[in-house]
Design an enzyme around this catalytic site. Structure first.
Site, PDB file in Angstrom:
ATOM      1  N   ARG A  75      44.562  37.372  83.247  1.00 46.68           N
ATOM      2  CA  ARG A  75      44.961  37.287  81.835  1.00 46.68           C
ATOM      3  C   ARG A  75      44.764  35.874  81.288  1.00 46.68           C
ATOM      4  O   ARG A  75      44.624  35.700  80.079  1.00 46.68           O
ATOM      5  CB  ARG A  75      46.400  37.787  81.654  1.00 46.68           C
ATOM      6  CG  ARG A  75      46.496  39.299  81.858  1.00 46.68           C
ATOM      7  CD  ARG A  75      47.904  39.806  81.727  1.00 46.68           C
ATOM      8  NE  ARG A  75      48.793  39.336  82.771  1.00 46.68           N
ATOM      9  CZ  ARG A  75      48.880  39.865  83.990  1.00 46.68           C
ATOM     10  NH1 ARG A  75      48.126  40.897  84.319  1.00 46.68           N
ATOM     11  NH2 ARG A  75      49.716  39.374  84.887  1.00 46.68           N
ATOM     12  N   GLU A 112      56.275  36.002  97.435  1.00 50.94           N
ATOM     13  CA  GLU A 112      57.530  36.428  98.044  1.00 50.94           C
ATOM     14  C   GLU A 112      57.269  36.932  99.477  1.00 50.94           C
ATOM     15  O   GLU A 112      57.984  36.595 100.414  1.00 50.94           O
ATOM     16  CB  GLU A 112      58.136  37.535  97.189  1.00 50.94           C
ATOM     17  CG  GLU A 112      59.609  37.699  97.399  1.00 50.94           C
ATOM     18  CD  GLU A 112      60.163  38.747  96.455  1.00 50.94           C
ATOM     19  OE1 GLU A 112      59.514  39.068  95.444  1.00 50.94           O
ATOM     20  OE2 GLU A 112      61.264  39.236  96.764  1.00 50.94           O
TER      21      GLU A 112
END
Ligand code: AMP
Length: 187
Positions: A75, A112
């Site tokens: 993006r 993560e």
């Protein structure tokens, strides 16, 4: 999640912020449980709004002699290319590993679970390059920090970062340096 605007935005930005806020689509639990995904595609689909967003994201960096805008896949490409045109700078993609065809440099960053990386072509920045890094959203700052390290590896001077959105309950701004980060909207 409670959504608030950043403290005291410049008055001329207030209506733009409100319009963008109204057009962003919140998608809960995407791409995984617990993430509230901020979908910017409705902003891209409105040429008048997109033009104003690009102008506002470029404004703090006008006059700063930006020579290259680095857009982060994917993006960051969509906002970075029109921002580069606006700033009369070159556009350079920072891509996920294995996508760029010529010789590359790599920076890795932790997620993560596990890690990911970004690559740029090793000849992408000319000597004396003054670089603005662009992405749609700043969360923990790991992705943008990796792009910043790539710019340094390639000899560029990092002038700043421009985001559409910053999630200010996460430590992205501190990680990148508060004075280097501009975001149109903060949550
Ligand atoms: P981070 O490295 O944690 O700052 O994550 C930023 C990257 O992940 C950007 O490329 C964003 O497009 C994407 N991202 C992270 N969280 C979100 C979210 N809540 N909504 C949309 N994109 C996100």
């Amino acid at each position: 999640m409670t959504q608030t605007f950043a403290a005291s935005p410049p008055l001329h930005d207030v209506s733009l912020r409100e319009e963008v806020n109204a057009r962003l689509r919140d998608v809960p639990d995407f791409p995984k449980p617990g993430i509230l995904f901020k979908d910017m595609t409705p902003v891209l689909a409105d040429p008048r709004l997109l033009g104003r967003v690009v102008d506002a994201m470029a404004a703090p960096f006008q006059g700063q002699h930006i020579t290259h805008v680095v857009g982060i896949e994917a993006r960051g490409f969509l906002l970075g290319a029109p921002l580069a045109l606006k700033l009369q700078a070159g556009f350079v993609p920072a891509r996920k590993p294995g996508k760029l065809p010529a010789r590359t440099r790599t920076e890795r960053y932790s997620l993560e679970y596990g890690e990911d990386g970004l690559q740029m072509h090793e000849d992408a920045l000319a000597a004396g390059a003054r670089v603005l890094i662009v992405d749609d959203l700043l969360a923990t700052g790991g992705t943008a920090a990796a792009a910043g390290r790539l710019v340094a590896q390639l000899g560029g001077e990092l002038v700043g970062y421009s985001f559409l959105i910053a999630l200010d309950f996460l430590p992205g701004r501190e990680r990148l340096g508060r004075d280097k980060v501009h975001a149109l909207l903060s949550y």
